[in-house]
Write a protein that holds these residues in place. Structure first.
Motif, mmCIF file in Angstrom:
data_model
loop_
_atom_site.group_PDB
_atom_site.id
_atom_site.type_symbol
_atom_site.label_atom_id
_atom_site.label_comp_id
_atom_site.label_asym_id
_atom_site.label_seq_id
_atom_site.Cartn_x
_atom_site.Cartn_y
_atom_site.Cartn_z
ATOM 1 N N ASP A 1 0.809 -1.210 0.000
ATOM 2 C CA ASP A 1 0.000 0.000 0.000
ATOM 3 C C ASP A 1 0.847 1.267 0.000
ATOM 4 O OD1 ASP A 1 -2.242 -1.568 0.048
ATOM 5 O OD2 ASP A 1 -2.452 -1.511 2.235
ATOM 6 N N ASP A 2 2.156 1.106 0.214
ATOM 7 C CA ASP A 2 3.057 2.253 0.286
ATOM 8 C C ASP A 2 3.618 2.536 -1.103
ATOM 9 O OD1 ASP A 2 5.145 4.069 0.711
ATOM 10 O OD2 ASP A 2 5.549 3.273 2.709
ATOM 11 N N ALA A 3 3.411 3.748 -1.591
ATOM 12 C CA ALA A 3 3.893 4.096 -2.933
ATOM 13 C C ALA A 3 5.409 3.973 -3.042
ATOM 14 C CB ALA A 3 3.459 5.524 -3.290
ATOM 15 N N ASN A 4 6.110 4.141 -1.906
ATOM 16 C CA ASN A 4 7.559 4.000 -1.920
ATOM 17 C C ASN A 4 7.992 2.569 -2.241
ATOM 18 O OD1 ASN A 4 8.083 6.679 -1.206
ATOM 19 N ND2 ASN A 4 7.869 6.242 0.975
ATOM 20 N N CYS A 5 7.112 1.617 -1.977
ATOM 21 C CA CYS A 5 7.488 0.213 -2.064
ATOM 22 C C CYS A 5 6.802 -0.540 -3.197
ATOM 23 C CB CYS A 5 7.148 -0.507 -0.746
ATOM 24 S SG CYS A 5 7.797 0.321 0.729
ATOM 25 N N ALA A 6 5.649 -0.059 -3.620
ATOM 26 C CA ALA A 6 4.790 -0.844 -4.503
ATOM 27 C C ALA A 6 5.490 -1.232 -5.803
ATOM 28 C CB ALA A 6 3.509 -0.073 -4.801
ATOM 29 N N ALA A 7 6.255 -0.324 -6.408
ATOM 30 C CA ALA A 7 6.858 -0.599 -7.714
ATOM 31 C C ALA A 7 7.798 -1.796 -7.662
ATOM 32 C CB ALA A 7 7.612 0.637 -8.207
ATOM 33 N N CYS A 8 8.574 -1.914 -6.567
ATOM 34 C CA CYS A 8 9.497 -3.039 -6.451
ATOM 35 C C CYS A 8 8.782 -4.294 -5.974
ATOM 36 C CB CYS A 8 10.644 -2.706 -5.507
ATOM 37 S SG CYS A 8 11.784 -1.465 -6.166
ATOM 38 N N HIS A 9 7.815 -4.132 -5.072
ATOM 39 C CA HIS A 9 7.148 -5.313 -4.528
ATOM 40 C C HIS A 9 6.281 -6.019 -5.561
ATOM 41 C CE1 HIS A 9 8.097 -5.812 -0.237
ATOM 42 N NE2 HIS A 9 8.480 -4.553 -0.331
ATOM 43 N N ARG A 10 5.902 -5.352 -6.624
ATOM 44 C CA ARG A 10 5.165 -6.049 -7.677
ATOM 45 C C ARG A 10 6.059 -7.079 -8.367
ATOM 46 N NH1 ARG A 10 5.892 -3.519 -12.836
ATOM 47 N NH2 ARG A 10 3.850 -4.279 -13.508
ATOM 48 N N MET A 11 7.392 -6.915 -8.271
ATOM 49 C CA MET A 11 8.307 -7.918 -8.800
ATOM 50 C C MET A 11 8.773 -8.883 -7.716
ATOM 51 S SD MET A 11 10.655 -5.661 -11.422
ATOM 52 C CE MET A 11 11.118 -4.438 -10.191
ATOM 53 N N ILE A 12 8.950 -8.382 -6.494
ATOM 54 C CA ILE A 12 9.473 -9.197 -5.405
ATOM 55 C C ILE A 12 8.437 -10.193 -4.894
ATOM 56 C CG2 ILE A 12 10.283 -9.129 -3.014
ATOM 57 C CD1 ILE A 12 11.468 -6.371 -3.616
ATOM 58 N N ASP A 13 7.215 -9.749 -4.715
ATOM 59 C CA ASP A 13 6.225 -10.553 -3.997
ATOM 60 C C ASP A 13 5.813 -11.841 -4.704
ATOM 61 O OD1 ASP A 13 6.365 -8.672 -2.058
ATOM 62 O OD2 ASP A 13 4.443 -7.716 -2.492
ATOM 63 N N PRO A 14 5.626 -11.865 -6.037
ATOM 64 C CA PRO A 14 5.183 -13.127 -6.654
ATOM 65 C C PRO A 14 6.096 -14.313 -6.348
ATOM 66 C CG PRO A 14 4.870 -11.314 -8.176
ATOM 67 C CD PRO A 14 5.632 -10.752 -7.013
ATOM 68 N N PRO A 15 7.396 -14.233 -6.627
ATOM 69 C CA PRO A 15 8.231 -15.399 -6.280
ATOM 70 C C PRO A 15 8.366 -15.587 -4.781
ATOM 71 C CG PRO A 15 9.605 -13.591 -7.070
ATOM 72 C CD PRO A 15 8.189 -13.196 -7.321
ATOM 73 N N GLY A 16 8.342 -14.501 -4.015
ATOM 74 C CA GLY A 16 8.458 -14.624 -2.568
ATOM 75 C C GLY A 16 7.318 -15.398 -1.956
ATOM 76 N N TYR A 17 6.086 -15.050 -2.326
ATOM 77 C CA TYR A 17 4.926 -15.777 -1.810
ATOM 78 C C TYR A 17 4.872 -17.201 -2.362
ATOM 79 C CZ TYR A 17 2.946 -11.490 0.127
ATOM 80 O OH TYR A 17 2.730 -10.358 0.869
ATOM 81 N N ALA A 18 5.254 -17.387 -3.622
ATOM 82 C CA ALA A 18 5.148 -18.701 -4.249
ATOM 83 C C ALA A 18 5.971 -19.744 -3.510
ATOM 84 C CB ALA A 18 5.599 -18.617 -5.705
ATOM 85 N N LEU A 19 7.073 -19.349 -2.875
ATOM 86 C CA LEU A 19 7.958 -20.290 -2.200
ATOM 87 C C LEU A 19 7.675 -20.437 -0.711
ATOM 88 C CD1 LEU A 19 9.529 -20.006 -4.900
ATOM 89 C CD2 LEU A 19 11.624 -20.203 -3.566
ATOM 90 N N GLU A 20 6.606 -19.827 -0.224
ATOM 91 C CA GLU A 20 6.341 -19.858 1.212
ATOM 92 C C GLU A 20 6.011 -21.258 1.730
ATOM 93 O OE1 GLU A 20 6.072 -17.121 4.102
ATOM 94 O OE2 GLU A 20 7.793 -17.490 2.804
ATOM 95 N N ASN A 21 5.629 -22.176 0.854
ATOM 96 C CA ASN A 21 5.364 -23.540 1.318
ATOM 97 C C ASN A 21 6.640 -24.303 1.662
ATOM 98 O OD1 ASN A 21 2.564 -23.406 -0.658
ATOM 99 N ND2 ASN A 21 2.399 -24.340 1.366
ATOM 100 N N PHE A 22 7.801 -23.734 1.344
ATOM 101 C CA PHE A 22 9.075 -24.364 1.702
ATOM 102 C C PHE A 22 9.655 -23.651 2.920
ATOM 103 C CE2 PHE A 22 8.724 -25.095 -2.897
ATOM 104 C CZ PHE A 22 8.884 -26.477 -2.945
ATOM 105 N N ASP A 23 10.051 -24.429 3.936
ATOM 106 C CA ASP A 23 10.602 -23.808 5.132
ATOM 107 C C ASP A 23 12.074 -23.460 4.932
ATOM 108 O OD1 ASP A 23 12.137 -26.088 5.558
ATOM 109 O OD2 ASP A 23 10.845 -26.890 7.125
ATOM 110 N N ALA A 24 12.714 -22.975 5.991
ATOM 111 C CA ALA A 24 14.087 -22.480 5.882
ATOM 112 C C ALA A 24 15.096 -23.590 5.611
ATOM 113 C CB ALA A 24 14.467 -21.734 7.164
ATOM 114 N N ALA A 25 14.702 -24.832 5.827
ATOM 115 C CA ALA A 25 15.592 -25.960 5.549
ATOM 116 C C ALA A 25 15.144 -26.754 4.333
ATOM 117 C CB ALA A 25 15.676 -26.877 6.771
#
Length: 830
Positions: free
Chosen positions: A701-725
């Motif tokens: 929701d922050d204009a300072n962040c939205a432009a980059c998070h539209r690229m960061i968030d898709p792969p970031g969320y997609a891998l959330e089913n895998f834990d740190a190990a």
């Protein structure tokens, strides 16, 4: 980090400095005892680096007018949105950051992100004119700089490349690079010139490597018998009656160690070697107390072999190998480098198995038997020293050729027994100069021949003078630096670049001959050379070096998963993950597989331990093998491999931001700028009250962040089913006291920057694989950075598109991409 075309030229090629400041550099290159750079040399370089490169300013004014008219409302002053201030775009390009800001502004305007379409509309022709003129201005600036200085500025060998080159030259094989701090890795690669500063510290580090290699090679002149240890069970066991220690005990004729958490147990004190080197290790062993059928370990006990000093003051352990143990005795073989005074530890290393408990940090005879835990029974252990770099005769030939010398192994002395040392040793100097400088060096050989004469006059000892001369050559900037001039590389410089790219060391005899004959201008000759250097195990060695940096596998030990959160993770699993990635990529390159298989493949490489960890049924045995994955398995492709998932996790927690940035930059080829300083980081909520998605929505929701998070968030969320190990999970963990409960259900759905939506990780992989041209361009970019030592600049984008052009019908084959990178103008030019 500095951009290539206006990088501070304090990193100027020492080959150039040799011509401009011969007396000062001579002191660096051939000093017999110390490496020195005079104050006048440093001052001259610093003076040059302080002078900014000019840029035409008249072309910038209309571009700034466009930005000020359309962007100033949101980007005025230090508090501008996204941390961007129009005023930071100077009228000229006077530093790296200014250039990057101009490129970023061009990209945002071209892609329609700025000005935001919901805030204002601008004339389409004005936008096109801004994009066209900015592109022309930036491209012309780069062309002008490249013609003057070359695309790649002064570049030296990395510590790993120095190691391999010295070992090849002096016919030894030892881990020299471990003696110095690791090289920085801008853009992910130590080969990148931007991180290769040169200082007195770096010079001293180089001298450390040179002296260690010379000393090791010199010592080989006097070695007649390799070290050989043959230990029966009675000598493997070292636990006298009524003595408690961490060695195995003798039980029914076997040396036995029990499964335990105790560090350095069971260590084998009698395996200590007095001489560092490579050893062939042979172990005959069998399993005791294997778990019942259906339990972990019932099909075999996973064990590890490590070396180390194994004391509390020196706890670092070095991996030797792993094996699966059964009730019937078996023989296992390994080859490893073992440091002097180090010994071996052979232990069961499967965290799922029952462990014995011992008091006081020591184990006595008979203490483990009644605890009924798995054990390892060792029947015989052998260590035999080997010399992969070459036998003793090979080392002698490299030092002295046919020169008349007498070697006294007992006194460790070499005596010249001829009549004319200049005549006998001058051919050696000529040969060594050509090998060390990686090109014919007649003039340089004469110069070092004169140095040999001076050393001979001073000491009267031809052998000592020869060794001092070899040392001087290896301290020369012509050894340490790549010799390249602006424009197309000459054949020897191209041979250098190809060889270090594919093999990590200097050109072999066949490649040197091609360069001497001037045949590397023929693309077919280059293709044949690529295939030859990658033949046999060349592809696997190339993949191991490249992937360690590209995928950050070099950092896999930086975090240790917390045992409560990751109870099945152990060193066997981690090593198997690394083997999976190495073998997977090697297979792709050997098969010239389509680039989409990097992220969406129906096969991977597994052994039984890793298959159990991934919950892939039906696999047996310790050997890694190509495995077809079940249709419902989330595995397949780099993004589902444990090694990648571990290095992209934030310690014991996952972070969509960390993984999203990593995947964007390493796999998708989308550079993500640093976040604005005024935006706080998101900390995971270990109570499970909120999901990471709920916390990150504030960023969206922050204009300072939205432009980059539209690229960061898709792969970031997609891998959330895998834990740190690297394990699959359906729920976030929630800590409640000492217990771990299921928290919120994981939602991996999102939408790609182009609007395509995906429901889970499998759909995300297909979304990425359906744009293979992007994967191909990114792979070409990583190979180009690794091979040339220069970051991808704005003008290189067209070159990357050209590399993968017309490969769509062949689905962008991976090895062909590598070949085209080597054949490209970017690779073949300074």
């Amino acid at each position: 980090m500095p951009a290539p075309f206006f990088r501070q030229r304090s990193r100027k090629s020492l080959g150039t400095l040799l011509h401009q400041f011969p007396n000062q550099v001579l002191r660096f290159g051939i000093a017999a005892g110390y490496v020195l750079i005079s104050a006048s040399l440093v001052a001259a370089v610093e003076t040059e680096s302080s002078q900014p490169l000019p840029a035409k300013t008249h072309a910038v004014k209309p571009l700034k007018h466009f930005l000020e008219a359309n962007c100033l409302d949101c980007h005025d002053g230090a508090g501008g949105e996204g941390g961007f201030d129009i005023a930071m775009l100077n009228a000229g390009i006077d530093n790296a950051e200014t250039y990057k800001r101009w490129v970023r502004a061009l990209d945002r305007v071209r892609d329609g992100e700025m000005p935001p379409p919901e805030d204002m509309e601008i004339d389409v022709e004005q936008r096109h004119q801004f994009v066209r003129r900015t592109h022309q201005w930036l491209s012309e600036f780069q062309r002008r700089e490249d013609s003057k200085y070359g695309r790649v500025r002064g570049r030296r060998l990395t510590a790993q490349q120095v190691e391999r080159t010295l070992c090849d030259l002096l016919k030894v094989d030892l881990p020299l690079a471990d003696l110095v701090p690791p090289d920085p890795r801008p853009s992910g690669f130590a080969e990148t010139a931007a991180g290769q500063q040169m200082s007195h510290f770096q010079l001293q580090s180089h001298l450390t490597l040179v002296d260690a290699a010379l000393d090791a090679s010199w010592q080989r002149l006097f070695e007649n018998q390799p070290v050989h240890l043959a230990l029966p069970a009675e000598r493997i066991a070292n636990k006298p009656k009524n003595k408690r220690n961490r060695d195995p005990e003798l039980l029914d004729g076997a040396a036995v160690g029990w499964n335990s958490r105790m560090p350095f147990y069971p260590r084998i004190s009698n395996s200590k070697v007095k001489q560092a080197g490579w050893y062939d290790i042979e172990l005959n062993a069998s399993a005791l107390n294997m778990p019942d059928a259906g339990q972990p370990g019932s099909k075999g006990l996973w064990c590890s072999v490590r070396s180390g000093a194994m004391t509390s003051s020196a706890p670092l352990m070095f991996w030797v190998g792993q094996f699966e143990l059964h009730e019937a005795p078996e023989t296992f073989r390994f080859r490893a480098y073992v440091q002097a005074d180090h010994l071996l530890e052979v232990r069961i290393n499967d965290v799922r198995l029952k462990r014995a408990k011992f008091a006081g940090g020591q184990v006595g005879n008979g203490e483990g038997t009644p605890q009924n835990v798995p054990g390892i029974a060792m029947h015989h252990l052998g260590l035999r020293q080997v010399f992969p770099g070459g036998d003793r005769e090979t080392v002698i030939e490299r030092w002295f050729g046919d020169a008349p010398v007498k070697i006294d192994a007992k006194r460790e002395q070499v005596q010249y027994v001829g009549d004319n040392p200049q005549a006998d040793f001058r051919p050696l100097i000529q040969r060594f100069v050509a090998l060390a400088f990686r090109r014919p060096g007649d003039a340089a050989a004469d110069r070092y021949g004169d140095f040999f004469d001076a050393q001979l006059d001073a000491s009267g000892d031809p052998v000592a003078a020869l060794r001092a001369m070899y040392r001087a050559i290896l301290c020369s900037p012509r050894f340490l630096y790549f010799k390249e001039s602006p424009g197309r590389l000459d054949d020897h410089a191209l041979a250098d670049r190809i060889s270090y790219f594919l093999t990590g060391t200097s050109p072999d005899a066949e490649l040197r001959d091609l360069a001497d004959r001037g045949e590397l201008s023929d693309p077919e000759v280059i293709r044949k050379t690529i295939h030859r250097l990658l033949a046999d195990d060349g592809t696997e060695r190339f993949v191991e070096r490249f992937a360690k940096q590209w995928l950050d596998l070099i950092d896999i030990d930086f975090t240790t998963p917390e045992p409560r959160l990751h109870p099945d993770f152990d060193p066997i699993v981690q090593q198997s993950m690394l083997d999976e990635t190495r073998l997977f990529l090697t297979d792709l390159f050997r098969r010239d597989a389509p680039v989409r298989e990097l992220v969406d493949s129906r096969h991977t490489f597994l052994n039984r331990r890793l298959a159990e960890y991934y919950r892939v049924p039906g696999l047996a045995g310790e050997a890694m093998r190509r495995t077809r994955l079940p249709a419902d398995s989330p595995r397949g492709g780099l993004l589902a491999q444990g090694s990648v998932l571990k290095v992209t996790a934030a310690g014991n927690e996952t972070s969509p931001v960390v993984r999203g940035v990593w995947i964007s930059e390493r796999i998708l080829g989308q550079e993500i700028p640093a976040p604005p300083e005024n935006v706080p980081a998101v900390e995971p909520d270990v109570r499970g009250a909120t999901t990471i998605r709920e916390q990150l929505e504030k960023h969206q929701d922050d204009a300072n962040c939205a432009a980059c998070h539209r690229m960061i968030d898709p792969p970031g969320y997609a891998l959330e089913n895998f834990d740190a190990a690297g394990r699959w999970r359906d729920y976030y963990p929630r800590l409640k006291g000492r217990r771990i409960l299921d928290g919120a259900e994981i939602d991996a759905s999102f939408r790609m920057p182009d609007g395509r939506e995906f429901a889970d990780f499998q759909e995300f992989k297909r979304c990425v694989a359906d744009r293979p041209e992007k994967l191909a361009e990114n792979l070409a970019a990583k190979l180009l950075v690794y091979g040339t030592g220069e970051e991808i600049r704005y003008s290189d984008r067209a070159a990357l598109r050209e590399i993968v052009r017309d490969l769509s019908e062949r689905q962008y084959p991976i090895k062909e991409i590598l070949c085209r990178v080597v054949l490209s103008d970017c690779f073949g030019s300074k």
